[in-house]
Each structure stands twice: as C-alpha cells, then as structure tokens.
Scaffold this motif. Structure first.
Motif, PDB file in Angstrom:
ATOM      1  N   ARG A   1      -8.060  -5.025  -1.051  1.00  0.00           N
ATOM      2  CA  ARG A   1      -8.726  -4.822  -2.324  1.00  0.00           C
ATOM      3  C   ARG A   1      -7.748  -4.312  -3.373  1.00  0.00           C
ATOM      4  NH1 ARG A   1     -14.193  -3.650  -3.881  1.00  0.00           N
ATOM      5  NH2 ARG A   1     -14.122  -2.702  -5.939  1.00  0.00           N
ATOM      6  N   LEU A   2      -6.838  -3.412  -2.931  1.00  0.00           N
ATOM      7  CA  LEU A   2      -5.864  -2.853  -3.869  1.00  0.00           C
ATOM      8  C   LEU A   2      -5.047  -3.957  -4.540  1.00  0.00           C
ATOM      9  CD1 LEU A   2      -4.451   0.240  -1.924  1.00  0.00           C
ATOM     10  CD2 LEU A   2      -6.057   0.225  -3.815  1.00  0.00           C
ATOM     11  N   LEU A   3      -4.828  -5.063  -3.806  1.00  0.00           N
ATOM     12  CA  LEU A   3      -4.006  -6.141  -4.353  1.00  0.00           C
ATOM     13  C   LEU A   3      -4.711  -6.911  -5.466  1.00  0.00           C
ATOM     14  CD1 LEU A   3      -2.510  -7.598  -1.049  1.00  0.00           C
ATOM     15  CD2 LEU A   3      -1.289  -6.342  -2.805  1.00  0.00           C
TER      16      LEU A   3
ATOM     17  N   CYS B   1      -5.506   6.080   2.610  1.00  0.00           N
ATOM     18  CA  CYS B   1      -5.380   5.059   3.660  1.00  0.00           C
ATOM     19  C   CYS B   1      -4.166   5.354   4.532  1.00  0.00           C
ATOM     20  CB  CYS B   1      -5.201   3.670   3.057  1.00  0.00           C
ATOM     21  SG  CYS B   1      -6.700   2.954   2.440  1.00  0.00           S
TER      22      CYS B   1
ATOM     23  N   ILE C   1      -9.627  -2.191   2.246  1.00  0.00           N
ATOM     24  CA  ILE C   1      -9.136  -1.449   1.074  1.00  0.00           C
ATOM     25  C   ILE C   1      -7.754  -1.943   0.674  1.00  0.00           C
ATOM     26  CG2 ILE C   1      -8.444   0.822   0.224  1.00  0.00           C
ATOM     27  CD1 ILE C   1     -10.623   2.034   1.917  1.00  0.00           C
ATOM     28  N   VAL C   2      -6.890  -2.146   1.686  1.00  0.00           N
ATOM     29  CA  VAL C   2      -5.523  -2.593   1.411  1.00  0.00           C
ATOM     30  C   VAL C   2      -5.542  -3.924   0.656  1.00  0.00           C
ATOM     31  CG1 VAL C   2      -3.517  -3.573   2.587  1.00  0.00           C
ATOM     32  CG2 VAL C   2      -4.376  -1.345   3.267  1.00  0.00           C
TER      33      VAL C   2
ATOM     34  N   ILE D   1       0.322   3.009 -12.352  1.00  0.00           N
ATOM     35  CA  ILE D   1      -0.827   2.335 -11.743  1.00  0.00           C
ATOM     36  C   ILE D   1      -1.599   1.538 -12.788  1.00  0.00           C
ATOM     37  CG2 ILE D   1      -3.107   2.784 -10.740  1.00  0.00           C
ATOM     38  CD1 ILE D   1      -1.040   3.061  -8.654  1.00  0.00           C
TER      39      ILE D   1
ATOM     40  N   ASP E   1      -7.241  -6.355 -13.240  1.00  0.00           N
ATOM     41  CA  ASP E   1      -6.229  -5.833 -14.169  1.00  0.00           C
ATOM     42  C   ASP E   1      -5.070  -5.105 -13.494  1.00  0.00           C
ATOM     43  OD1 ASP E   1      -7.712  -6.834 -16.193  1.00  0.00           O
ATOM     44  OD2 ASP E   1      -8.710  -4.934 -16.667  1.00  0.00           O
ATOM     45  N   TYR E   2      -5.339  -4.223 -12.524  1.00  0.00           N
ATOM     46  CA  TYR E   2      -4.265  -3.357 -12.033  1.00  0.00           C
ATOM     47  C   TYR E   2      -3.671  -3.794 -10.702  1.00  0.00           C
ATOM     48  CZ  TYR E   2      -6.552  -0.546 -15.551  1.00  0.00           C
ATOM     49  OH  TYR E   2      -7.123  -0.127 -16.712  1.00  0.00           O
ATOM     50  N   GLY E   3      -4.374  -4.655  -9.943  1.00  0.00           N
ATOM     51  CA  GLY E   3      -3.839  -5.092  -8.653  1.00  0.00           C
ATOM     52  C   GLY E   3      -2.633  -5.994  -8.838  1.00  0.00           C
ATOM     53  N   LEU E   4      -1.726  -5.962  -7.837  1.00  0.00           N
ATOM     54  CA  LEU E   4      -0.492  -6.748  -7.973  1.00  0.00           C
ATOM     55  C   LEU E   4      -0.766  -8.245  -8.068  1.00  0.00           C
ATOM     56  CD1 LEU E   4       1.975  -4.958  -5.571  1.00  0.00           C
ATOM     57  CD2 LEU E   4       2.217  -5.276  -8.024  1.00  0.00           C
TER      58      LEU E   4
ATOM     59  N   LEU F   1     -13.269   5.594  -1.866  1.00  0.00           N
ATOM     60  CA  LEU F   1     -13.107   4.329  -2.576  1.00  0.00           C
ATOM     61  C   LEU F   1     -14.073   4.273  -3.755  1.00  0.00           C
ATOM     62  CD1 LEU F   1     -11.627   1.572  -2.381  1.00  0.00           C
ATOM     63  CD2 LEU F   1     -13.579   0.746  -1.100  1.00  0.00           C
TER      64      LEU F   1
ATOM     65  N   ARG G   1      -0.723   0.146 -15.490  1.00  0.00           N
ATOM     66  CA  ARG G   1       0.051  -0.726 -16.364  1.00  0.00           C
ATOM     67  C   ARG G   1      -0.458  -2.158 -16.315  1.00  0.00           C
ATOM     68  NH1 ARG G   1       6.310  -0.519 -16.212  1.00  0.00           N
ATOM     69  NH2 ARG G   1       5.759  -2.706 -16.086  1.00  0.00           N
ATOM     70  N   LYS G   2      -0.381  -2.833 -17.451  1.00  0.00           N
ATOM     71  CA  LYS G   2      -0.709  -4.255 -17.487  1.00  0.00           C
ATOM     72  C   LYS G   2       0.466  -5.005 -18.100  1.00  0.00           C
ATOM     73  CE  LYS G   2      -5.459  -3.562 -18.689  1.00  0.00           C
ATOM     74  NZ  LYS G   2      -6.586  -4.019 -19.466  1.00  0.00           N
TER      75      LYS G   2
ATOM     76  N   VAL H   1      -7.562  -5.648  -7.368  1.00  0.00           N
ATOM     77  CA  VAL H   1      -8.392  -4.891  -8.297  1.00  0.00           C
ATOM     78  C   VAL H   1      -8.190  -5.487  -9.695  1.00  0.00           C
ATOM     79  CG1 VAL H   1      -8.651  -2.644  -9.414  1.00  0.00           C
ATOM     80  CG2 VAL H   1      -8.277  -2.779  -6.959  1.00  0.00           C
TER      81      VAL H   1
ATOM     82  N   LEU I   1     -13.052   7.756   3.776  1.00  0.00           N
ATOM     83  CA  LEU I   1     -12.280   6.765   3.036  1.00  0.00           C
ATOM     84  C   LEU I   1     -13.198   5.903   2.169  1.00  0.00           C
ATOM     85  CD1 LEU I   1      -9.333   6.254   3.030  1.00  0.00           C
ATOM     86  CD2 LEU I   1      -9.624   4.633   4.866  1.00  0.00           C
ATOM     87  N   TYR I   2     -14.324   5.519   2.749  1.00  0.00           N
ATOM     88  CA  TYR I   2     -15.276   4.663   2.036  1.00  0.00           C
ATOM     89  C   TYR I   2     -15.852   5.418   0.834  1.00  0.00           C
ATOM     90  CZ  TYR I   2     -19.455   1.842   1.283  1.00  0.00           C
ATOM     91  OH  TYR I   2     -20.425   1.069   0.725  1.00  0.00           O
TER      92      TYR I   2
ATOM     93  N   THR J   1       0.833  -1.203   0.000  1.00  0.00           N
ATOM     94  CA  THR J   1       0.000   0.000   0.000  1.00  0.00           C
ATOM     95  C   THR J   1       0.867   1.252   0.000  1.00  0.00           C
ATOM     96  OG1 THR J   1      -1.604  -1.241   1.256  1.00  0.00           O
ATOM     97  CG2 THR J   1      -1.940   1.116   1.133  1.00  0.00           C
TER      98      THR J   1
ATOM     99  N   PRO K   1       0.680  -5.469 -13.906  1.00  0.00           N
ATOM    100  CA  PRO K   1       1.181  -4.532 -12.896  1.00  0.00           C
ATOM    101  C   PRO K   1       2.586  -4.900 -12.445  1.00  0.00           C
ATOM    102  CG  PRO K   1      -0.466  -5.997 -11.980  1.00  0.00           C
ATOM    103  CD  PRO K   1      -0.443  -6.261 -13.430  1.00  0.00           C
TER     104      PRO K   1
ATOM    105  N   PHE L   1     -17.757  -4.235   3.643  1.00  0.00           N
ATOM    106  CA  PHE L   1     -18.045  -2.957   2.985  1.00  0.00           C
ATOM    107  C   PHE L   1     -16.938  -2.579   2.008  1.00  0.00           C
ATOM    108  CE2 PHE L   1     -21.481  -1.746   5.775  1.00  0.00           C
ATOM    109  CZ  PHE L   1     -22.164  -0.819   5.012  1.00  0.00           C
ATOM    110  N   SER L   2     -15.699  -2.559   2.514  1.00  0.00           N
ATOM    111  CA  SER L   2     -14.642  -1.984   1.688  1.00  0.00           C
ATOM    112  C   SER L   2     -13.976  -3.014   0.787  1.00  0.00           C
ATOM    113  CB  SER L   2     -13.600  -1.299   2.564  1.00  0.00           C
ATOM    114  OG  SER L   2     -13.018  -2.214   3.441  1.00  0.00           O
TER     115      SER L   2
ATOM    116  N   ILE M   1     -11.904  -1.182   7.925  1.00  0.00           N
ATOM    117  CA  ILE M   1     -12.236  -0.625   6.613  1.00  0.00           C
ATOM    118  C   ILE M   1     -10.954  -0.402   5.799  1.00  0.00           C
ATOM    119  CG2 ILE M   1     -12.217   1.880   7.014  1.00  0.00           C
ATOM    120  CD1 ILE M   1     -15.346   0.756   5.768  1.00  0.00           C
ATOM    121  N   ILE M   2      -9.871  -0.022   6.474  1.00  0.00           N
ATOM    122  CA  ILE M   2      -8.601   0.173   5.768  1.00  0.00           C
ATOM    123  C   ILE M   2      -8.017  -1.178   5.353  1.00  0.00           C
ATOM    124  CG2 ILE M   2      -6.244   1.045   5.986  1.00  0.00           C
ATOM    125  CD1 ILE M   2      -7.216   3.271   7.658  1.00  0.00           C
TER     126      ILE M   2
END
Lengths: 310, 314
Positions: free
Chosen positions: B130-132, A281, B127-128, A43, B136-139, A267, A45-46, B134, A263-264, A32, A48, B254-255, B123-124
């Motif tokens: 989720r970022l992984l 975050c 999100i953390v 961000i 196409d773009y998540g790691l 998102l 890129r494909k 997402v 934050l929500y 993060t 990633p 939720f997140s 909630i964080i």
C-alpha cells in the motif's frame, strides 16, 4: 570446448536471472525500510523520490541525505523516566501494549503446541493401535481447514463463555486455545515425521539394557527429537505472531489485542505519515525476519515435513 | 507388528494405555477448537439472532444471502482473484524453481533471500504494497499518476474504479486495485510454491531428461513433455493449496485495499467479515461461512486424494 563455454554462459545467465528475481522480491522490503527513515518533509513531496538525497543542484548527493528517525520516534514515543532500568520509557502503544501481547500469545501457544504435538507425534510414530490411521487421516484433513470459516462460531463461543462468568476466564486464554487448536494438526504431522526419522533400535537397545519405555522416551528419543520440536516451536511462534483476524475479532478489550491489530489500527491513524506506518511495520516484522535468517534450517526442515501434506 | 504385540504384554497397564494418554490431549483440543465450531457454524446458519435469543429460520439465511447483490458480485471478484493469483503464482514459481534446479553455488543464498516474503505477515505485506501506491505520495504513484506517462490524468491504483464489464455482471476486466492485490498476494505465496515445485522437480530423474536431450528434445519440450507430466500431482496440490489459501485469506484485503475502491476488491472472505462483524448479520454470515467451508472441504479431500495419503498413514 564450445560446449564448456556455452555451459558456463548458461550458468552466468541463470545466476543473473536469479539475482534480478531476488532484487524484485526484495524491492518492497527495501522501499519500506527507506520510507521508515525519511522525514515528514520528504514523505509529502510530489513527485515522490526514492532516496531523500537530492539537492537543488544535483539529483543525488550522498552527503546531503536527510535521513531521519522521526517515524521510529513516533512509534516508540520515548519519554524520560526515573527509577527504571533505562533513563527513558517507551510509551507508544505498539511497543508498550501490542508487541508484548503478541509475544505472550506466540510463546505460550508455541510451548503448548510443542508439548501436545511432541506427545501425540511420538505415539503416532511408535505405536500401532486401533483407529490410528483414521485419526491420522482426520488430523491431516483438519490441517487444511482455514480459521476463517470457524471464526463466527468461535466468536459466539467466546461471547457465551464471557457471559457465563467462568472464574479466572480471560479472552487471552481463549485466544491461546484457539491458536493451539488451529496450529496443532500441522505440528503433530511435523513431530511425527521427526520421530519417524529416529531409529527405533536406539530405544529398544535402551530398554534391553534395563531402561523403562517411558524413560527411554525421555532420555533417548526426546533429546534426539529436540531439533524437530524446536522447528515446531519456531513455526508456531511465527504463525501466531503473524496472525491477524482471530486476534482482532476474538478479543474484546483493545489492551489485550496483538501486534497485527496494533498495526491495522495505526494504518487508520496515519494516512499521510507513511514513515510512521513503515517504522511500525519494520519494528514488528524485524524480529521474525532475523529469527528466520538465523534459524532457516529449522524452518525448512519443518516445511519439508509439513509440506508433503500439501 | 508381532514384536510390538509381545512387547506390549510385558508392560504394565499404564504402558499399554500410553499411546492413548499421549494422544488424548491433542484429540480433546481439536474437538473443542476445530470440530465443535464446525458443527456450531452449521447450527448458526439455520438460525437468526433475535433480541430474545436464537430463532430457527430454516434455509432463510441461505436464500437471503444468495439474493444479495453483493454476494454474486463477491463471487465474481473471488473467481477473478483466484484465477489471477493461482496462475501467476504457479507460472512464476515454476520458472524460479527451474532456475534454482540448476544447483548453483549460491542456491542456498537465493533460497534464503527469496523466502523472506513468506515469513512476513499478510497484514504487513498489504501495508508494504500500500505504501508504494498511496495516492500522490507512494513511489509507484509518482510514475502511475504522471500525466506525461499515463495520459490524460495518470492512474491511481487505490482509487481507480473498475472499467465497464465485458460480460454483463461479471467483474472482468478487474479494477487496478484487484490486479495489484493479486500481485501482492502472489509475492507472498511465491516462496512456498517455488520450494514445493523445486522439491518435486528434483525427484524427476536426470537420466530421463538427459536421454531425451540426446534424442533431440529442446528445453521447452523437456519441460512440456517430461517435467510437467511427472510433476502433475505436485502441481495439482500447489493449485489446490493456493486456492484454499486465497479463498480464506483476508489480512491482505484488510490492509491493502479495505475491499475498495467501492467494492472492487471485496472477495468472499472479506464479505464474511463485513456481514458478520460490520453489519452484525450473523445468520447470513454463517450461511456464507458454510458455503466457503463446503468448497474448502472439497479442496482438502481432493488434495488428500491426489497425494494418496493412505500410504503415509500406515
């Protein structure tokens, strides 16, 4: 001889295992942080890439890293301003509205909880009176009750009070009251535990020397219990800061909602701009993580007192 | 006891009443914020909101709630979530506690680092994680969605729907999103559970373990026959508190998934929000809150039973 070296090997293996576990535990946090410092180009890129440090010729070149603070800029949205303390003003909703709201709720709830829990924890620790065990048992049972099931009723109570047009009433007062009621039971137990650890003889000696019981409480017990009350304050502060669902549902106006709601909301607004969400975050979690690292003894002390409750 | 009695007599009326005044504010706050809403929820669950006010409908809310397809589906999701979440957290927590129990020089550092997830808001955490993933773009999506690794088209955690069920309507095997939700929740709950188990582990006397070692017990036998039986009360408390937290936690749903894809991660706590605030169906939501509260109370009272709390209230 063999036993010693085998023991040492064991210690090595255990250390190695723990280091691996720590790395796994922190991977989500580290990614993060990395994402929050990427630019939009990296961000989307494909496929990633973990670090934005590759060049057309090499897979990893530390001199070519494209770090960017774009995410933070978009969260804070600084605008030049005149007359303020700083030459610019932070106009992002998260820093301008939501974080101050959270700070207000967390501080006021924690202060009230420390005050109330300090008083009742002291009474439960020092006095034997009728109904004491029953009351302690009831408080312990309530400690386990989650906010979720009471939320409908609390929401409805809020609606009724709002309609009644009580003077000076504000959703914010109601939310602080809800948080206080919700985090108080655990704090009473923690405070009682800390008072139990202070030898009663100290107060008795003060009383014999001519101190009134009430001033013995103020002059002897309170200073000794200060670390414990500090722990209650910190734990409550963090709990309120991190709470989402009550702040989201019990407050009607968006301008009074806390940081977790911000934050929500964020998102939903930044589906592709992961760096912006990550930056938000980090900005909201960082104060709490730093607080925890510096005051971890306090947190653990509170948890040991509170955790025995199960 | 005798001593306190005589001391009390010497003080004035204010002092004999002092404990009462000290406790009164706490009791009033708890009555207003915890006890009253609990009874209010019961009242709400027997009423339905009408334009002119609240109308008594008896058990109608419960009957309608139990008749809803989403309800039984959510019960299934909740069971899958809780079984996965509690077992994953307990097993991992026990292993990490075993490692930390070796009293290494760096234990303090490990505990601090391992505890960071606990301090981060749910909630964080959602999100953390989720970022992984997402799309196409998540790691992690880079690996999971790669057709070379997962043919034919790769898989996406947030959009893959639930595979066909093995047992009629019961949602097993779960959707990928559910497994991921379980992992994220376990990640956040692990520190607390680890510390709880570690504390219990440290009370297991080393002499018992040493002597069983001398009698030829291997490591697994020591864990299985000595540590687990001696730690059983704590393990049960940990299980109950995980169940309680897992059943009532809603921030991460939720997140992380928002209940999706489809309704694959719609657990009961999230359904309560959907019924009460998205569909504005207060009666049915209150009926659901009642059902959850009953389970909560069973868990709370059993926990208190296990910890034999009566001894500590004296």
């Amino acid at each position: 001889m063999f036993g010693v070296s085998r023991r040492r090997l064991n210690v090595w293996l255990v250390n190695l295992a723990l280091v691996v576990i720590c790395i796994f535990a922190l991977i989500p946090v580290v990614t993060t942080v990395v994402i929050s410092f990427k630019g939009e180009r990296d961000i989307i890129r494909k496929p990633p890439n973990f670090l934005p440090c590759d060049t057309p010729t090499s897979a990893f070149d530390p001199t070519a890293c494209r770090w960017s603070v774009e995410g933070y800029q978009r969260v804070l949205s600084p605008k030049p301003s005149e007359g303020g303390l700083l030459p610019f003003a932070l106009t992002g909703n998260i820093v301008r509205v939501y974080i101050p709201n959270s700070f207000l709720y967390a501080t006021s709830t924690a202060l009230i909880v420390v005050f109330l829990a300090g008083m009742s924890g002291y009474a439960f620790s020092r006095y034997r009176f009728r109904g004491r065990s029953l009351l302690l048992f009831a408080i312990l049972a309530i400690t386990g009750v989650p906010l979720l099931t009471n939320l409908l009723a609390l929401y409805q109570m809020g609606v009724v009070i709002r309609k009644a047009q009580v003077p000076f009433y504000d959703d914010r007062l109601f939310l602080v009251a809800v948080y206080t009621g919700f985090f108080l039971p655990l704090s009473v137990w923690i405070a009682k535990g800390f008072f139990d650890a202070i030898p009663r003889e100290l107060e008795e000696a003060a009383v014999i020397d001519g101190c009134s019981p009430f001033s013995a409480l103020l002059r002897i017990s309170m200073p000794l219990a200060l670390p414990g009350l500090m722990a209650v304050f910190l734990l409550t502060f963090v709990n309120v800061w991190n709470e989402f669902i009550a702040g989201y549902l019990l407050i009607a106006k968006n301008e009074f909602k806390p940081a977790m709601f911000g934050l929500y909301e964020f998102l939903g607004q930044n589906i592709i701009n992961l760096q912006v969400v990550a930056a938000a975050c980090i900005l909201i979690a960082l104060p709490i993580v730093v607080l925890f690292i510096f005051a971890r003894r306090s947190f653990f002390a509170a948890m040991v007192e509170g955790a025995i409750k199960g | 006891m005798q001593q306190t009695q005589t001391r009390k007599k010497r003080r004035g009326p204010f002092h004999t009443m002092l404990p009462f005044w000290l406790i009164l504010p706490t009791v009033l706050v708890l009555l207003a914020i915890q006890v009253y809403p609990a009874f209010y929820t019961i009242w709400l669950s027997f009423h339905e909101r009408q334009p002119q006010g609240w109308e008594y409908v008896g058990l109608n809310n419960f009957v309608r709630l139990l008749g809803m397809g989403v309800f039984s589906e959510s019960v299934g999701h909740t069971i899958v979530f809780l079984v996965g979440y509690t077992s994953l957290t307990l097993v991992l927590g026990f292993i990490i506690a075993l490692l930390l129990n070796r009293k290494l020089k760096l234990s303090g550092l490990y505990v601090t680092l391992l505890f960071i997830p606990w301090i981060i808001a749910d909630i964080i955490v959602g999100i953390v994680f989720r970022l992984l993933v997402v799309p196409d773009y998540g790691l992690l999506s880079g690996i999971l969605q790669n057709p070379a690794i997962f043919p034919p088209n790769g898989i996406s955690v947030l959009t893959a729907t639930r595979p066909p069920s093995w047992f009629g309507g019961f949602p097993f095997p779960p959707a990928l999103a559910m497994i991921y939700l379980i992992m994220a929740s376990a990640w956040r709950a692990l520190p607390f559970i680890t510390l709880l188990l570690l504390a219990a582990m440290q009370t297991v006397s080393t002499e018992v373990i040493e002597s069983s070692r001398i009698d030829g017990a291997n490591g697994w036998q020591v864990v299985r026959r000595i540590m687990i039986p001696l730690m059983l009360p704590t393990l049960v408390v940990a299980l109950f508190s995980l169940t309680l937290g897992g059943m009532n936690g809603v921030g991460m749903v939720f997140s992380l998934t928002g209940g999706g894809p489809g309704s694959a991660t719609e657990v009961l706590s999230y359904l309560l929000y959907v019924l009460g605030w998205s569909q504005l169906n207060f009666g049915r939501a209150a009926a659901l809150a009642m059902l959850i509260a009953v389970v909560n109370w069973i868990l709370i009272l059993s926990t208190l039973r296990v910890t034999r709390v009566e001894e500590r209230t004296h």
